[in-house]
Write a protein that holds these residues in place. Structure first.
Motif, PDB file in Angstrom:
ATOM      1  N   VAL A 265       0.855  -1.189   0.000  1.00  0.00           N
ATOM      2  CA  VAL A 265       0.000   0.000   0.000  1.00  0.00           C
ATOM      3  C   VAL A 265       0.888   1.236   0.000  1.00  0.00           C
ATOM      4  N   LEU A 266       0.640   2.119  -0.981  1.00  0.00           N
ATOM      5  CA  LEU A 266       1.447   3.327  -1.166  1.00  0.00           C
ATOM      6  C   LEU A 266       0.553   4.566  -1.040  1.00  0.00           C
ATOM      7  N   PRO A 267       0.470   5.179   0.156  1.00  0.00           N
ATOM      8  CA  PRO A 267      -0.332   6.394   0.324  1.00  0.00           C
ATOM      9  C   PRO A 267       0.309   7.580  -0.418  1.00  0.00           C
ATOM     10  N   VAL A 268      -0.543   8.452  -0.932  1.00  0.00           N
ATOM     11  CA  VAL A 268      -0.110   9.590  -1.743  1.00  0.00           C
ATOM     12  C   VAL A 268      -0.225  10.886  -0.954  1.00  0.00           C
ATOM     13  N   GLN A 269       0.758  11.763  -1.123  1.00  0.00           N
ATOM     14  CA  GLN A 269       0.663  13.121  -0.594  1.00  0.00           C
ATOM     15  C   GLN A 269       0.011  13.979  -1.670  1.00  0.00           C
ATOM     16  N   GLU A 270      -1.118  14.574  -1.347  1.00  0.00           N
ATOM     17  CA  GLU A 270      -1.851  15.359  -2.342  1.00  0.00           C
ATOM     18  C   GLU A 270      -1.065  16.588  -2.759  1.00  0.00           C
ATOM     19  N   ASP A 271      -1.217  16.924  -4.046  1.00  0.00           N
ATOM     20  CA  ASP A 271      -0.562  18.087  -4.617  1.00  0.00           C
ATOM     21  C   ASP A 271      -1.553  18.718  -5.589  1.00  0.00           C
ATOM     22  N   GLU A 272      -1.996  19.937  -5.292  1.00  0.00           N
ATOM     23  CA  GLU A 272      -2.993  20.601  -6.131  1.00  0.00           C
ATOM     24  C   GLU A 272      -2.481  20.863  -7.545  1.00  0.00           C
ATOM     25  N   ASN A 273      -1.186  21.075  -7.688  1.00  0.00           N
ATOM     26  CA  ASN A 273      -0.617  21.439  -8.980  1.00  0.00           C
ATOM     27  C   ASN A 273      -0.344  20.253  -9.891  1.00  0.00           C
ATOM     28  N   PHE A 274      -0.108  19.098  -9.305  1.00  0.00           N
ATOM     29  CA  PHE A 274       0.253  17.923 -10.088  1.00  0.00           C
ATOM     30  C   PHE A 274      -0.603  16.739  -9.659  1.00  0.00           C
ATOM     31  N   PRO A 275      -1.633  16.416 -10.439  1.00  0.00           N
ATOM     32  CA  PRO A 275      -2.428  15.238 -10.075  1.00  0.00           C
ATOM     33  C   PRO A 275      -1.582  13.982 -10.229  1.00  0.00           C
ATOM     34  N   PRO A 276      -1.803  12.985  -9.372  1.00  0.00           N
ATOM     35  CA  PRO A 276      -1.004  11.760  -9.454  1.00  0.00           C
ATOM     36  C   PRO A 276      -1.295  10.994 -10.740  1.00  0.00           C
ATOM     37  N   PRO A 277      -0.338  10.213 -11.214  1.00  0.00           N
ATOM     38  CA  PRO A 277      -0.573   9.374 -12.394  1.00  0.00           C
ATOM     39  C   PRO A 277      -1.736   8.417 -12.138  1.00  0.00           C
ATOM     40  N   SER A 278      -2.443   8.068 -13.169  1.00  0.00           N
ATOM     41  CA  SER A 278      -3.585   7.168 -13.007  1.00  0.00           C
ATOM     42  C   SER A 278      -3.144   5.763 -12.628  1.00  0.00           C
ATOM     43  N   ARG A 279      -1.886   5.412 -12.926  1.00  0.00           N
ATOM     44  CA  ARG A 279      -1.404   4.059 -12.634  1.00  0.00           C
ATOM     45  C   ARG A 279       0.105   4.093 -12.394  1.00  0.00           C
ATOM     46  N   LEU A 280       0.529   3.262 -11.459  1.00  0.00           N
ATOM     47  CA  LEU A 280       1.949   2.974 -11.264  1.00  0.00           C
ATOM     48  C   LEU A 280       2.186   1.521 -11.658  1.00  0.00           C
ATOM     49  N   PHE A 281       3.429   1.186 -11.895  1.00  0.00           N
ATOM     50  CA  PHE A 281       3.794  -0.173 -12.305  1.00  0.00           C
ATOM     51  C   PHE A 281       4.842  -0.710 -11.340  1.00  0.00           C
ATOM     52  N   ILE A 282       4.806  -2.004 -11.099  1.00  0.00           N
ATOM     53  CA  ILE A 282       5.733  -2.640 -10.163  1.00  0.00           C
ATOM     54  C   ILE A 282       6.449  -3.795 -10.860  1.00  0.00           C
ATOM     55  N   PHE A 283       7.728  -3.929 -10.574  1.00  0.00           N
ATOM     56  CA  PHE A 283       8.558  -4.980 -11.162  1.00  0.00           C
ATOM     57  C   PHE A 283       9.428  -5.591 -10.080  1.00  0.00           C
ATOM     58  N   GLY A 284       9.789  -6.838 -10.264  1.00  0.00           N
ATOM     59  CA  GLY A 284      10.784  -7.465  -9.412  1.00  0.00           C
ATOM     60  C   GLY A 284      12.172  -7.049  -9.879  1.00  0.00           C
ATOM     61  N   VAL A 285      13.134  -7.180  -8.981  1.00  0.00           N
ATOM     62  CA  VAL A 285      14.533  -6.867  -9.297  1.00  0.00           C
ATOM     63  C   VAL A 285      15.339  -8.138  -9.087  1.00  0.00           C
ATOM     64  N   ASP A 286      16.207  -8.480 -10.047  1.00  0.00           N
ATOM     65  CA  ASP A 286      17.027  -9.681  -9.886  1.00  0.00           C
ATOM     66  C   ASP A 286      18.425  -9.326  -9.382  1.00  0.00           C
ATOM     67  N   GLU A 287      19.273 -10.336  -9.242  1.00  0.00           N
ATOM     68  CA  GLU A 287      20.619 -10.140  -8.668  1.00  0.00           C
ATOM     69  C   GLU A 287      21.496  -9.218  -9.500  1.00  0.00           C
ATOM     70  N   ASP A 288      21.166  -9.036 -10.779  1.00  0.00           N
ATOM     71  CA  ASP A 288      21.931  -8.144 -11.658  1.00  0.00           C
ATOM     72  C   ASP A 288      21.249  -6.791 -11.831  1.00  0.00           C
ATOM     73  N   GLU A 289      20.285  -6.482 -10.955  1.00  0.00           N
ATOM     74  CA  GLU A 289      19.540  -5.216 -10.979  1.00  0.00           C
ATOM     75  C   GLU A 289      18.651  -5.074 -12.213  1.00  0.00           C
ATOM     76  N   ARG A 290      18.349  -6.178 -12.877  1.00  0.00           N
ATOM     77  CA  ARG A 290      17.433  -6.157 -14.014  1.00  0.00           C
ATOM     78  C   ARG A 290      16.008  -6.308 -13.497  1.00  0.00           C
TER      79      ARG A 290
END
Length: 155
Positions: free
Chosen positions: A46-71
């Motif tokens: 869960v990622l709570p957002v700090q509201e900002d009147e000037n910049f609405p948050p993106p409609s979607r974020l994306f999540i990825f796993g990270v491997d041992e080589d930072e890929r």
């Protein structure tokens, strides 16, 4: 910035157009792995957002796993279409369901190198959002902190 992780405990910044991204480490999953007689029902980041009147948050974020080589790689939860990541304006948060990813770590079939969160990195988008960190300094509202919600069954 430049390896200093302290500011990220309170605020996290995600921005498009080759901007910033967030790395989430889950160091205490090994404690859960040591538990016996449990079954994971659901694990949510869960990622709570700090509201900002000037910049609405993106409609979607994306999540990825990270491997041992930072890929980056697609985590297994992305394959069933229930991963989440859409902005919930009413709750002012993003939620990701990462149950299968965490289960793989607990079973020892995947090594935990963390997760990375990004927004649309396309050149035509200037989206950005400020997220509350795990130690967001508001003692009156601890629910406003970044958190991992684990729903499990003991047997």
């Amino acid at each position: 910035i430049n390896g200093n992780k302290e500011p990220g405990k309170q605020k996290l910044f995600v921005q498009a157009m080759a901007g910033t991204k967030v790395r989430v480490d889950l160091p205490y999953l090994s404690d859960l792995a040591d538990s016996t007689g449990i079954a994971l029902n659901k694990v949510e980041l869960v990622l709570p957002v700090q509201e900002d009147e000037n910049f609405p948050p993106p409609s979607r974020l994306f999540i990825f796993g990270v491997d041992e080589d930072e890929r980056l790689f697609l985590i297994p939860d992305q394959l069933d279409g229930r991963i989440g990541g859409a902005y919930n304006a009413e709750k002012q948060e993003y939620r990701f369901v990462i149950t299968r990813f965490v289960q793989q770590i607990l079973l020892g079939t995947r090594i935990n190198y963390g997760l990375e969160i990004v927004t649309n990195r396309a050149a035509f988008s200037g989206n950005r959002v400020v997220l509350n960190g795990a130690e967001f300094p508001d003692p009156n509202e601890p629910d406003n902190n970044l958190k991992l919600v684990v729903t499990l069954t003991n047997f």
